[in-house]
Design a protein around this motif. Sequence first.
Motif, mmCIF file in Angstrom:
data_model
loop_
_atom_site.group_PDB
_atom_site.id
_atom_site.type_symbol
_atom_site.label_atom_id
_atom_site.label_comp_id
_atom_site.label_asym_id
_atom_site.label_seq_id
_atom_site.Cartn_x
_atom_site.Cartn_y
_atom_site.Cartn_z
ATOM 1 N N GLN A 87 38.526 -18.111 22.702
ATOM 2 C CA GLN A 87 39.100 -19.394 22.287
ATOM 3 C C GLN A 87 38.861 -19.599 20.790
ATOM 4 N N HIS A 88 39.928 -19.844 20.041
ATOM 5 C CA HIS A 88 39.784 -20.093 18.609
ATOM 6 C C HIS A 88 39.867 -21.577 18.249
ATOM 7 N N ASN A 89 40.087 -22.435 19.222
ATOM 8 C CA ASN A 89 40.016 -23.878 18.989
ATOM 9 C C ASN A 89 38.531 -24.209 18.834
ATOM 10 N N PRO A 90 38.119 -24.843 17.731
ATOM 11 C CA PRO A 90 36.688 -25.057 17.484
ATOM 12 C C PRO A 90 36.028 -26.054 18.433
ATOM 13 N N ASN A 91 36.796 -26.716 19.284
ATOM 14 C CA ASN A 91 36.242 -27.715 20.195
ATOM 15 C C ASN A 91 36.049 -27.199 21.619
ATOM 16 N N VAL A 92 36.621 -26.049 21.925
ATOM 17 C CA VAL A 92 36.613 -25.522 23.292
ATOM 18 C C VAL A 92 35.811 -24.230 23.320
ATOM 19 N N PRO A 93 34.903 -24.080 24.292
ATOM 20 C CA PRO A 93 34.096 -22.859 24.347
ATOM 21 C C PRO A 93 34.898 -21.628 24.780
ATOM 22 N N ASN A 94 34.369 -20.461 24.474
ATOM 23 C CA ASN A 94 34.940 -19.195 24.937
ATOM 24 C C ASN A 94 34.735 -19.049 26.438
ATOM 25 N N GLY A 95 35.499 -18.138 27.020
ATOM 26 C CA GLY A 95 35.349 -17.781 28.431
ATOM 27 C C GLY A 95 36.119 -18.704 29.346
ATOM 28 N N ARG A 96 36.550 -18.133 30.483
ATOM 29 C CA ARG A 96 37.277 -18.931 31.486
ATOM 30 C C ARG A 96 36.397 -20.075 31.980
ATOM 31 N N ALA A 97 35.123 -19.784 32.257
ATOM 32 C CA ALA A 97 34.214 -20.826 32.748
ATOM 33 C C ALA A 97 34.053 -21.944 31.710
ATOM 34 N N GLY A 98 33.952 -21.570 30.433
ATOM 35 C CA GLY A 98 33.841 -22.571 29.376
ATOM 36 C C GLY A 98 35.083 -23.443 29.284
ATOM 37 N N PHE A 99 36.260 -22.820 29.423
ATOM 38 C CA PHE A 99 37.526 -23.561 29.413
ATOM 39 C C PHE A 99 37.537 -24.583 30.553
ATOM 40 N N VAL A 100 37.232 -24.120 31.759
ATOM 41 C CA VAL A 100 37.271 -24.997 32.935
ATOM 42 C C VAL A 100 36.266 -26.132 32.785
ATOM 43 N N GLU A 101 35.044 -25.814 32.370
ATOM 44 C CA GLU A 101 34.011 -26.842 32.200
ATOM 45 C C GLU A 101 34.444 -27.891 31.166
ATOM 46 N N PHE A 102 35.009 -27.428 30.051
ATOM 47 C CA PHE A 102 35.428 -28.345 28.998
ATOM 48 C C PHE A 102 36.532 -29.279 29.498
ATOM 49 N N PHE A 103 37.573 -28.723 30.111
ATOM 50 C CA PHE A 103 38.716 -29.545 30.509
ATOM 51 C C PHE A 103 38.453 -30.365 31.770
ATOM 52 N N ARG A 104 37.460 -30.010 32.534
ATOM 53 C CA ARG A 104 37.117 -30.808 33.721
ATOM 54 C C ARG A 104 36.703 -32.228 33.312
ATOM 55 N N LYS A 105 36.151 -32.376 32.096
ATOM 56 C CA LYS A 105 35.728 -33.696 31.605
ATOM 57 C C LYS A 105 36.919 -34.631 31.357
ATOM 58 N N PHE A 106 38.090 -34.053 31.062
ATOM 59 C CA PHE A 106 39.249 -34.860 30.666
ATOM 60 C C PHE A 106 40.367 -34.848 31.690
ATOM 61 N N SER A 107 40.323 -33.930 32.610
ATOM 62 C CA SER A 107 41.478 -33.654 33.440
ATOM 63 C C SER A 107 41.211 -33.953 34.900
ATOM 64 N N LYS A 108 42.152 -34.641 35.516
ATOM 65 C CA LYS A 108 42.101 -34.874 36.955
ATOM 66 C C LYS A 108 43.315 -34.180 37.557
ATOM 67 N N PRO A 109 43.133 -33.480 38.671
ATOM 68 C CA PRO A 109 44.273 -32.779 39.267
ATOM 69 C C PRO A 109 45.417 -33.736 39.620
ATOM 70 N N ARG A 110 46.613 -33.300 39.279
ATOM 71 C CA ARG A 110 47.841 -34.032 39.569
ATOM 72 C C ARG A 110 48.848 -33.047 40.149
ATOM 73 N N PRO A 111 49.903 -33.548 40.760
ATOM 74 C CA PRO A 111 50.933 -32.624 41.235
ATOM 75 C C PRO A 111 51.528 -31.837 40.061
ATOM 76 N N VAL A 112 51.876 -30.593 40.318
ATOM 77 C CA VAL A 112 52.459 -29.729 39.294
ATOM 78 C C VAL A 112 53.940 -30.080 39.150
ATOM 79 N N ALA A 113 54.349 -30.375 37.931
ATOM 80 C CA ALA A 113 55.753 -30.685 37.657
ATOM 81 C C ALA A 113 56.577 -29.399 37.627
ATOM 82 N N GLU A 114 57.875 -29.528 37.806
ATOM 83 C CA GLU A 114 58.766 -28.366 37.782
ATOM 84 C C GLU A 114 58.886 -27.761 36.390
ATOM 85 N N ARG A 115 58.654 -28.578 35.368
ATOM 86 C CA ARG A 115 58.782 -28.097 34.001
ATOM 87 C C ARG A 115 57.685 -28.707 33.139
ATOM 88 N N VAL A 116 57.413 -28.078 32.028
ATOM 89 C CA VAL A 116 56.420 -28.592 31.085
ATOM 90 C C VAL A 116 56.873 -29.974 30.620
#
Length: 174
Positions: A87-116
């Motif tokens: 990860q080259h974003n200075p606010n997000v840690p390296n590694g898949r586990a680091g990504f998940v841990e970081f975004f878990r603080k801000f993200s709540k699961p929602r239904p997946v939309a058909e498009r971005v």
Amino acid sequence: MKPVRLPSWLLGLVLSTCLFFLLFVLAARPAQAQQPVTAQADHELLLRSDDARLAANKRRVYDFWREVFEAGQLERAEHYLAEGYIQHNPNVPNGRAGFVEFFRKFSKPRPVAERVKAPLVAIMAEGDLVSLVFVSVHPDPKAPGQTYTSTWFDLFRLDAQGRIVEHWDPDTRR
């Protein structure tokens, strides 16, 4: 009636005054803004490529963005991100586990939309790299209460199995 001929010094003064007035008026006008950045409504058009591998890489990154990032389905990160994700974003840690841990603080699961949902401008792929380009809206510091548009990008590198192994964006440390 005979035309009046002005002395050259007076003619120069009149022309200089007119030029100064014209420049003053033009400078006092608000500057023309840049062309606003607009999103491409047809995401399928953005996902196309004559090269099947590039099309697959574009789709892979698009689906990661839609499912994991936007819908907060962080358990799906394992499907998209390599364990040693860089990860080259200075606010997000390296590694898949680091990504998940970081975004878990801000993200709540929602239904997946058909498009971005984010306003996509372009999806570009070259080799093992895929870039998502978005419209970015900012408050205008020169015009309180107004906004202007710019662009934001996220660049991903994928491995031979289609897993995202590296990410860049222009974010700064907070």
